[in-house]
Write a protein that holds these residues in place. Structure first.
Motif, PDB file in Angstrom:
ATOM      1  N   VAL A 102       0.969  -1.278  -0.158  1.00  0.00           N
ATOM      2  CA  VAL A 102       0.009   0.056  -0.052  1.00  0.00           C
ATOM      3  C   VAL A 102       0.696   1.097  -0.098  1.00  0.00           C
ATOM      4  CG1 VAL A 102      -1.722   1.250   1.268  1.00  0.00           C
ATOM      5  CG2 VAL A 102      -1.628  -1.178   1.048  1.00  0.00           C
ATOM      6  N   HIS A 103       0.885   2.319  -0.947  1.00  0.00           N
ATOM      7  CA  HIS A 103       1.420   3.385  -1.391  1.00  0.00           C
ATOM      8  C   HIS A 103       0.656   4.708  -1.052  1.00  0.00           C
ATOM      9  CE1 HIS A 103       4.683   0.587  -2.629  1.00  0.00           C
ATOM     10  NE2 HIS A 103       3.192   0.004  -2.979  1.00  0.00           N
ATOM     11  N   ARG A 104       1.222   5.520  -0.224  1.00  0.00           N
ATOM     12  CA  ARG A 104       0.518   6.796  -0.610  1.00  0.00           C
ATOM     13  C   ARG A 104       1.204   7.704  -1.326  1.00  0.00           C
ATOM     14  NH1 ARG A 104       1.009  12.043   3.405  1.00  0.00           N
ATOM     15  NH2 ARG A 104       3.306  11.063   4.109  1.00  0.00           N
ATOM     16  N   VAL A 105       0.129   8.758  -2.142  1.00  0.00           N
ATOM     17  CA  VAL A 105       0.667   9.477  -3.164  1.00  0.00           C
ATOM     18  C   VAL A 105       0.442  10.905  -2.168  1.00  0.00           C
ATOM     19  CG1 VAL A 105       0.179  10.496  -5.187  1.00  0.00           C
ATOM     20  CG2 VAL A 105      -0.073   8.065  -5.046  1.00  0.00           C
ATOM     21  N   PRO A 106       1.227  11.593  -1.525  1.00  0.00           N
ATOM     22  CA  PRO A 106       1.046  12.690  -0.553  1.00  0.00           C
ATOM     23  C   PRO A 106       0.761  13.874  -1.418  1.00  0.00           C
ATOM     24  CG  PRO A 106       3.416  12.015  -0.912  1.00  0.00           C
ATOM     25  CD  PRO A 106       2.677  11.293  -1.806  1.00  0.00           C
TER      26      PRO A 106
ATOM     27  N   ASN B 262      -4.317  13.145   0.183  1.00  0.00           N
ATOM     28  CA  ASN B 262      -3.570  11.865  -0.124  1.00  0.00           C
ATOM     29  C   ASN B 262      -4.350  10.928  -1.033  1.00  0.00           C
ATOM     30  OD1 ASN B 262      -1.389  12.438   1.673  1.00  0.00           O
ATOM     31  ND2 ASN B 262      -2.885  11.936   3.205  1.00  0.00           N
ATOM     32  N   SER B 263      -4.005  10.498  -1.869  1.00  0.00           N
ATOM     33  CA  SER B 263      -4.554   9.193  -2.586  1.00  0.00           C
ATOM     34  C   SER B 263      -3.311   8.108  -2.285  1.00  0.00           C
ATOM     35  CB  SER B 263      -4.373   9.555  -4.255  1.00  0.00           C
ATOM     36  OG  SER B 263      -5.254  10.472  -4.441  1.00  0.00           O
ATOM     37  N   TYR B 264      -4.180   6.889  -2.551  1.00  0.00           N
ATOM     38  CA  TYR B 264      -3.465   5.536  -2.062  1.00  0.00           C
ATOM     39  C   TYR B 264      -3.348   4.786  -3.267  1.00  0.00           C
ATOM     40  CZ  TYR B 264      -3.434   7.572   2.655  1.00  0.00           C
ATOM     41  OH  TYR B 264      -2.972   8.271   3.696  1.00  0.00           O
TER      42      TYR B 264
ATOM     43  N   LEU C 241      -3.997  -2.964  -9.572  1.00  0.00           N
ATOM     44  CA  LEU C 241      -3.734  -1.959  -8.472  1.00  0.00           C
ATOM     45  C   LEU C 241      -5.019  -1.544  -8.086  1.00  0.00           C
ATOM     46  CD1 LEU C 241      -1.088   0.278  -9.872  1.00  0.00           C
ATOM     47  CD2 LEU C 241      -1.023  -1.068  -8.061  1.00  0.00           C
ATOM     48  N   VAL C 242      -5.561  -0.931  -6.860  1.00  0.00           N
ATOM     49  CA  VAL C 242      -6.569  -0.291  -6.724  1.00  0.00           C
ATOM     50  C   VAL C 242      -6.114   1.231  -6.345  1.00  0.00           C
ATOM     51  CG1 VAL C 242      -8.540  -0.079  -5.104  1.00  0.00           C
ATOM     52  CG2 VAL C 242      -7.854  -2.529  -5.776  1.00  0.00           C
ATOM     53  N   LEU C 243      -7.020   2.234  -6.765  1.00  0.00           N
ATOM     54  CA  LEU C 243      -6.586   3.438  -6.583  1.00  0.00           C
ATOM     55  C   LEU C 243      -7.713   4.083  -5.578  1.00  0.00           C
ATOM     56  CD1 LEU C 243      -5.373   6.369  -6.853  1.00  0.00           C
ATOM     57  CD2 LEU C 243      -6.566   6.625  -8.698  1.00  0.00           C
ATOM     58  N   VAL C 244      -7.347   4.666  -4.337  1.00  0.00           N
ATOM     59  CA  VAL C 244      -8.353   5.242  -3.364  1.00  0.00           C
ATOM     60  C   VAL C 244      -8.074   6.643  -3.634  1.00  0.00           C
ATOM     61  CG1 VAL C 244      -9.051   5.484  -1.007  1.00  0.00           C
ATOM     62  CG2 VAL C 244      -8.107   3.098  -1.918  1.00  0.00           C
ATOM     63  N   ASP C 245      -9.124   7.310  -4.027  1.00  0.00           N
ATOM     64  CA  ASP C 245      -9.366   8.932  -3.984  1.00  0.00           C
ATOM     65  C   ASP C 245      -8.372   9.265  -5.037  1.00  0.00           C
ATOM     66  OD1 ASP C 245     -11.547   9.091  -2.388  1.00  0.00           O
ATOM     67  OD2 ASP C 245      -9.958   9.484  -0.619  1.00  0.00           O
TER      68      ASP C 245
ATOM     69  N   ALA D 107      -3.225   3.564  10.624  1.00  0.00           N
ATOM     70  CA  ALA D 107      -4.383   4.353   9.919  1.00  0.00           C
ATOM     71  C   ALA D 107      -3.593   5.154   9.204  1.00  0.00           C
ATOM     72  CB  ALA D 107      -5.120   5.117  11.162  1.00  0.00           C
ATOM     73  N   ALA D 108      -4.260   5.346   8.028  1.00  0.00           N
ATOM     74  CA  ALA D 108      -3.815   6.455   6.941  1.00  0.00           C
ATOM     75  C   ALA D 108      -5.172   7.354   6.680  1.00  0.00           C
ATOM     76  CB  ALA D 108      -3.513   5.639   5.716  1.00  0.00           C
ATOM     77  N   PHE D 109      -4.843   8.431   6.332  1.00  0.00           N
ATOM     78  CA  PHE D 109      -5.846   9.765   6.054  1.00  0.00           C
ATOM     79  C   PHE D 109      -5.931  10.282   4.926  1.00  0.00           C
ATOM     80  CE2 PHE D 109      -4.120   8.912  10.384  1.00  0.00           C
ATOM     81  CZ  PHE D 109      -5.184   8.873  11.239  1.00  0.00           C
ATOM     82  N   GLY D 110      -7.006  11.046   4.500  1.00  0.00           N
ATOM     83  CA  GLY D 110      -7.010  11.870   3.452  1.00  0.00           C
ATOM     84  C   GLY D 110      -6.063  13.180   3.645  1.00  0.00           C
TER      85      GLY D 110
END
Length: 227
Positions: A7-11, A15-17, A26-30, A206-209
């Motif tokens: 799992v990788h953060r796009v800061p 944030n997107s993940y 891949l799954v993109l979150v936001d 935990a990871a956040f927007g």
């Protein structure tokens, strides 16, 4: 930026993940603001993937800083776009934004002007609370209304649990707090209930927007034993 294995953060401001499913997809979150698309594409490429590998896009909610890049990313990936049924009509442009909770003077002042609208985009699948999505060994949908009434968080239950809180909680400085400013929330009572619900979930990280990821034991408000 690695959050937990796979799992990788796009800061950024938001944030997107990127979640590696283990089968080359891949799954993109936001999707961030419209201007964040190139940054997300760069991270996909850096992981050795192409846009064609993105099979699913999960949206936490309808706000512009999470859906601004959706029209372009949806077109370029041909991914299935998922959002909660309460937010999906707003994202599609079929319903107006509900606006802020009018029980506060800031909410009455903001009305529907904050945040500004995003361009309409397709939503192919509507999420429900407790649903488990197949990618990445299973992603559980947690309906966390309040910030918007269709806001969803996501729980990966592997490796001790990773909570993707979206904007149901923010990591600001050394504190995890409910979403602020209050004027951006659609229902303040639901905001508090959802924040408390997150703390009862089984997760290690935990990871956040907004803000950097944090280990559960490093945040006093979430140290209680989960349900």
């Amino acid at each position: 930026m690695l959050v937990v294995p796979g799992v990788h953060r796009v800061p950024g401001f938001t944030n997107s993940y990127l979640i590696e499913s283990g089968d080359g997809t891949l799954v993109l979150v936001d999707c961030g603001f419209r201007g964040r698309v190139d940054k997300i594409v760069q991270h996909i490429t850096a992981l050795g993937h192409t846009l064609a590998d993105v099979t699913d896009i999960l949206l936490t909610h309808h706000h512009l800083d999470h859906t601004g890049g959706l029209p372009e990313l949806s077109r370029r990936t041909d991914a299935t776009v998922h959002a909660h049924a309460a937010d999906a009509p707003v994202i599609r442009g079929q319903a107006p934004r509900p606006g802020a909770d009018r029980s506060t003077w800031t909410g009455r002042l903001a009305g529907t002007r904050i945040p500004p609208p995003a361009r309409p985009a397709h939503v192919h699948a509507e999420l429900t609370d407790g649903q488990t999505l197949p990618p990445a060994g299973g992603i559980r949908v947690i309906h966390t209304p309040g910030h918007t009434m269709g806001h969803c968080s996501f729980l990966l239950e592997r490796d001790g649990g990773l909570l993707l809180a979206g904007d149901a909680a923010l990591h600001l400085g050394k504190r995890v707090v409910p979403p602020i400013p209050l004027a951006l929330n659609e229902n303040l009572r639901a905001v508090r209930d959802s924040f408390d619900r997150l703390g009862r979930l089984p997760f290690r990280v935990a990871a956040f927007g907004t803000g950097a990821p944090i280990a559960r034991e490093d945040q006093p408000c979430w140290r209680a034993t989960p349900d």
